[in-house]
Scaffold this motif. Structure first.
Motif, PDB file in Angstrom:
ATOM      1  N   GLU A 254       0.701  -1.465   0.142  1.00  0.00           N
ATOM      2  CA  GLU A 254       0.386  -0.299   0.122  1.00  0.00           C
ATOM      3  C   GLU A 254       0.802   1.251   0.174  1.00  0.00           C
ATOM      4  OE1 GLU A 254      -2.649  -0.625   3.746  1.00  0.00           O
ATOM      5  OE2 GLU A 254      -3.815  -1.971   2.504  1.00  0.00           O
ATOM      6  N   ASP A 255       1.472   1.219   1.085  1.00  0.00           N
ATOM      7  CA  ASP A 255       2.812   2.273   0.770  1.00  0.00           C
ATOM      8  C   ASP A 255       3.288   2.519  -0.273  1.00  0.00           C
ATOM      9  OD1 ASP A 255       2.112   2.909   3.252  1.00  0.00           O
ATOM     10  OD2 ASP A 255       4.263   2.065   4.154  1.00  0.00           O
ATOM     11  N   VAL A 256       3.674   1.548  -1.412  1.00  0.00           N
ATOM     12  CA  VAL A 256       4.270   1.676  -2.315  1.00  0.00           C
ATOM     13  C   VAL A 256       3.055   2.337  -3.618  1.00  0.00           C
ATOM     14  CG1 VAL A 256       5.962   0.308  -4.294  1.00  0.00           C
ATOM     15  CG2 VAL A 256       6.122  -0.143  -1.728  1.00  0.00           C
ATOM     16  N   ALA A 257       2.632   1.085  -3.394  1.00  0.00           N
ATOM     17  CA  ALA A 257       0.909   1.883  -4.713  1.00  0.00           C
ATOM     18  C   ALA A 257       0.860   3.369  -4.254  1.00  0.00           C
ATOM     19  CB  ALA A 257       0.616   1.069  -4.351  1.00  0.00           C
ATOM     20  N   ARG A 258       1.160   3.900  -3.404  1.00  0.00           N
ATOM     21  CA  ARG A 258       0.297   5.592  -2.518  1.00  0.00           C
ATOM     22  C   ARG A 258       1.453   5.939  -2.763  1.00  0.00           C
ATOM     23  NH1 ARG A 258       1.441   7.809   1.774  1.00  0.00           N
ATOM     24  NH2 ARG A 258       1.321   5.660   2.817  1.00  0.00           N
ATOM     25  N   LYS A 259       2.872   5.949  -2.881  1.00  0.00           N
ATOM     26  CA  LYS A 259       4.484   7.014  -2.780  1.00  0.00           C
ATOM     27  C   LYS A 259       4.737   6.613  -4.349  1.00  0.00           C
ATOM     28  CE  LYS A 259       5.080   6.638   1.918  1.00  0.00           C
ATOM     29  NZ  LYS A 259       5.592   6.777   3.122  1.00  0.00           N
ATOM     30  N   TYR A 260       5.573   5.483  -4.672  1.00  0.00           N
ATOM     31  CA  TYR A 260       5.756   5.562  -5.910  1.00  0.00           C
ATOM     32  C   TYR A 260       5.009   5.621  -7.574  1.00  0.00           C
ATOM     33  CZ  TYR A 260       9.247   5.017  -2.110  1.00  0.00           C
ATOM     34  OH  TYR A 260      10.363   4.805  -1.230  1.00  0.00           O
ATOM     35  N   ILE A 261       3.204   6.178  -7.327  1.00  0.00           N
ATOM     36  CA  ILE A 261       2.858   5.671  -8.804  1.00  0.00           C
ATOM     37  C   ILE A 261       2.329   6.768  -8.727  1.00  0.00           C
ATOM     38  CG2 ILE A 261       1.316   3.961 -10.336  1.00  0.00           C
ATOM     39  CD1 ILE A 261       1.964   1.809  -8.444  1.00  0.00           C
ATOM     40  N   CYS A 262       2.514   7.345  -9.605  1.00  0.00           N
ATOM     41  CA  CYS A 262       2.341   9.274  -9.857  1.00  0.00           C
ATOM     42  C   CYS A 262       1.562   9.133 -11.607  1.00  0.00           C
ATOM     43  CB  CYS A 262       2.972  10.146  -9.651  1.00  0.00           C
ATOM     44  SG  CYS A 262       3.741   9.926  -8.142  1.00  0.00           S
ATOM     45  N   PRO A 263       0.224   9.230 -11.772  1.00  0.00           N
ATOM     46  CA  PRO A 263      -0.221   9.714 -13.007  1.00  0.00           C
ATOM     47  C   PRO A 263       0.467  10.571 -13.471  1.00  0.00           C
ATOM     48  CG  PRO A 263      -2.041   8.795 -11.406  1.00  0.00           C
ATOM     49  CD  PRO A 263      -0.389   9.194 -10.959  1.00  0.00           C
TER      50      PRO A 263
END
Length: 332
Positions: free
Chosen positions: A192-201
């Protein structure tokens, strides 16, 4: 040699006894005894010499074999000593590695170093960035600069290993079940942390990578928590081990090479287009030069015609005969 000497000594003693038992009749018996004793002594000396020679050869051969055996033993001891030193060095390295993996910060640094070495080995320098800060203020461990699509991909290397280590050291089923629950919670939270922080549209690709510094950890997660791994993949977060990351980086390098070749091909097409424009411009200027040259030739011909006419006019002027002047009147 000892039995032979005993035999000869017994023969001498027997001869002496026989001569002593004979009646004393003169020196012939003594002479015969002396000759036999001398012959037996010579035979004894020859037998002792031969036996000494054989014994010397046997001792020399035994000494050579002993030296050869000692040399081989020394070589094997040297090999064993080198192996012992290697084992001691390996034990020290294992101890150091265990100390690194036991410390959370040192373990994270170890994963970062491993990740950075792989990126530097597999990708060009302009193809990745280390400790890159995204627009949302989050700093990722690495950013792989892929073109759109798919776009740059962020990589994280700080997976929590405490739950997995507790699972590996669980002494019974209860401890194992508790460790599995803890590890599942750690996986879910980290994903969850990686998906929230490292995926930026618009800035990064629609996915990110979590680097696991251990093949055993990667295998255990897929074997025991396949559902969580699939759920992470659906969210665009992919767990990669050193082996799988090596293959992924190879594919990314091929993609970067293709993009670079396409860019160079486009640049080449632009240069060819510019060359074609320059060629057309050169053709126009050559045509203009030809036209000017043709006009110049016409002008030169007209100049030659005018020069010829001027020359002819000069010749006619020279050919004209002027009338002589009238005589003056006589003074009246």
């Amino acid at each position: 040699m000892v039995p032979l000497a005993a035999t000869l000594a017994g023969a001498l003693l027997l001869g002496a006894i026989v001569l002593a038992l004979r009646p004393r009749g003169g020196g012939e018996g003594m002479l015969l005894l002396a000759e036999r004793m001398e012959a037996l002594s010579d035979r004894l000396d020859a037998a002792v010499a031969a036996q000494n020679e054989r014994l010397g050869r046997a001792l020399a051969e035994n000494a050579d074999r002993t030296q050869d055996s000692a040399r081989r033993i020394h070589e094997r001891l040297a090999v064993i000593d080198a192996a012992r030193r290697n084992i001691e060095a390996l034990g020290g390295q294992v101890t150091t590695l265990a100390a690194i993996l036991g410390n959370k910060q040192a373990r994270g640094a170890f994963g970062e170093v491993q990740l950075r070495d792989m990126l530097a080995d597999r990708l060009p320098a302009e193809g990745w960035a280390w400790q890159h800060t995204l627009e949302n203020g989050t700093r990722c461990d690495a950013l792989i600069r892929l073109p759109f699509p798919p776009g740059p991909i962020a990589v994280d290397s700080k997976f929590p290993l405490e739950g997995w280590q507790a699972l590996r050291r669980a002494p019974d089923d209860a401890a194992r079940a508790a460790a599995e629950r803890r590890l599942a919670a750690d996986i879910r939270k980290h994903v969850e942390d990686v998906a929230r922080k490292y995926i930026c549209p618009g800035e990064t690709a629609e996915g990110a990578l979590i680097f696991l510094p251990s093949e055993a950890l990667h295998a255990d997660l897929h074997a025991l928590f396949g559902t969580l791994v699939a759920e992470a993949a659906r969210r665009g977060v992919y767990l990669v081990s050193p082996g799988t990351l090596w293959a992924v980086l190879g594919a990314m390098r091929a993609l970067m090479r293709d993009v670079r070749l396409k860019a160079e091909a486009q640049q080449l097409r632009r240069e060819v287009a510019r060359l074609a424009e320059e060629t057309e411009r050169l053709d126009r200027r050559v045509a203009n030069l030809k036209r000017h040259f043709a006009e110049m030739q016409v002008d030169v011909q007209q100049i030659e015609i005018t020069a010829q006419r001027i020359t002819a006019a000069g010749a006619r002027i020279e050919a004209v005969e002027m009338d002589p002047a009238p005589p003056a009147r006589a003074a009246e």
